[in-house]
Enzyme design. Structure first.
Site, short mmCIF file in Angstrom:
data_model
loop_
_atom_site.label_atom_id
_atom_site.label_comp_id
_atom_site.label_asym_id
_atom_site.label_seq_id
_atom_site.Cartn_x
_atom_site.Cartn_y
_atom_site.Cartn_z
N ARG A 41 72.82 83.27 -8.92
CA ARG A 41 71.90 84.40 -9.08
C ARG A 41 71.92 85.24 -7.81
O ARG A 41 71.93 84.69 -6.70
CB ARG A 41 70.46 83.93 -9.34
CG ARG A 41 70.20 83.37 -10.72
CD ARG A 41 70.28 84.46 -11.79
NE ARG A 41 69.91 83.97 -13.11
CZ ARG A 41 70.77 83.42 -13.97
NH1 ARG A 41 72.03 83.26 -13.62
NH2 ARG A 41 70.35 83.02 -15.15
N GLU B 56 71.29 94.21 -9.68
CA GLU B 56 72.40 94.32 -10.62
C GLU B 56 72.13 95.47 -11.58
O GLU B 56 71.04 95.58 -12.11
CB GLU B 56 72.58 93.02 -11.41
CG GLU B 56 73.08 91.89 -10.54
CD GLU B 56 73.44 90.63 -11.30
OE1 GLU B 56 73.15 90.56 -12.52
OE2 GLU B 56 74.02 89.71 -10.71
N HIS C 119 78.95 89.72 -12.86
CA HIS C 119 78.07 88.68 -13.41
C HIS C 119 78.53 88.28 -14.81
O HIS C 119 77.73 88.23 -15.75
CB HIS C 119 76.61 89.14 -13.43
CG HIS C 119 75.64 87.99 -13.50
ND1 HIS C 119 74.32 88.11 -13.13
CD2 HIS C 119 75.79 86.70 -13.91
CE1 HIS C 119 73.69 86.95 -13.32
NE2 HIS C 119 74.57 86.08 -13.80
#
Length: 310
Positions: free
Chosen positions: A228, A257, A276
């Site tokens: 994360r 993000e 991601h």
């Protein structure tokens, strides 16, 4: 009939399965969750934030399903206090993420992305300016030794590497079959040629790796993270890379993000980036969707979901 909101895209088979039992509402994306969730009994989210306000303002909501493992975008405490069940898909993407981490490890050691660019630009002779890293005899360190890091260790165990780890919740005896030696945090930082950081994002792990930890690493070391954004202090990592405190990084997660267009990481040749997507192989994507769908239907049918989180 029960109404299920699919807040963000999931695999088609999971949607088809839900439609056999429920009215399925296809959401407009994470930014519209507060509006789209109204009058729904259940919701499937990927990165959309399920806040206390959203939970409190939707009395019909009974179950929240996380498309994946991490629950940092769901207020589980608020859900529990309002009688809302939270489920997830904790095993669906383990192999996918582990493979991605191994890919970053191999790509960093062989300068794969940079070499590809040189060939495409007709700069074949650049090969003489870079000496790749042979992994045999190197040390790979893990910060966090949960399910995914263990899979990584299993996959790379035949590369003739030294494997060390720091995880205050794990005993070395639990890792005996992986030949991983447990050490204190500073020792893992100081001895790793490649450092794999993989922990949940919690108040305790936010910025677990900051400039003080990065300065303990070898100048020749590489950092890899696919857990994360926020576990590693991104600005400190940028500073460490700019100041040659470490040699490079493989990064699948960011804060925020997506990364801002002026993020210095985007222009660094010694960094490999991915959006991601470590968990987004076709197999894992379908598995996550199906685990969520099955859990929701089980709950709405009065059965106990397989992966309860509260």
């Amino acid at each position: 009939m029960n109404r299920v909101l699919v807040a963000e895209s999931i695999a088609a088979p999971a949607i088809q399965y839900l439609k056999q039992y429920c009215d399925v509402i296809i959401g407009r994306g994470a930014g519209f969750l507060a509006e789209d969730i109204k009058d729904c009994d259940a919701v499937i989210v990927r990165s959309a934030k399920v806040t206390e306000d959203i939970i409190a303002n939707n009395s019909r909501l009974k179950v929240i399903a996380k498309h994946g493992m991490g629950l940092d975008n769901i207020d589980v405490k608020a859900a529990s206090s309002h009688g809302v069940t939270v489920i997830n898909a904790p095993f669906a993407n383990l192999n996918s993420v582990a493979e991605h981490i191994v890919m970053l490890l191999l790509s960093l050691s062989k300068y794969t992305v940079l070499m590809d660019q040189f060939v495409r630009k007709g700069e074949f002779k650049q090969r003489d300016n870079f000496k790749m890293i042979e992994l045999s005899g190197k040390t790979v360190g893990f910060i966090g030794m949960g399910k995914i890091p263990r899979k990584v260790a299993y996959k790379i165990r035949n590369f003739d590497l030294n494997l060390i780890a720091y995880d205050p919740f794990i005993k070395e005896s639990e890792l005996a079959d992986l030949s991983v030696k447990c050490n204190d945090l500073n020792s893992v930082l100081e001895h790793s040629d490649f450092l794999i950081v993989h922990t949940p994002l919690t108040p305790q792990t936010r910025h677990l790796i900051s400039i003080s930890e990065l300065k303990r690493m070898k100048k020749t070391a590489y950092l890899i993270t696919a857990c994360r954004g926020g576990v590693v202090d991104e600005q400190d990592l940028i500073n460490a890379l700019e100041e040659n405190i470490i040699a490079g990084a493989g990064i699948d997660v960011f804060e925020p993000e997506p990364p801002l267009t002026n993020n210095p990481l985007l222009k660094m040749d010694n960094v490999i980036l991915s959006p991601h997507n470590a968990a987004l192989t076709a197999t894992a994507f379908e598995n996550m969707g199906m685990d969520c769908a099955q859990g929701i239907i089980d709950f709405l049918n009065g059965e106990k979901p397989k992966y309860l989180c509260n």
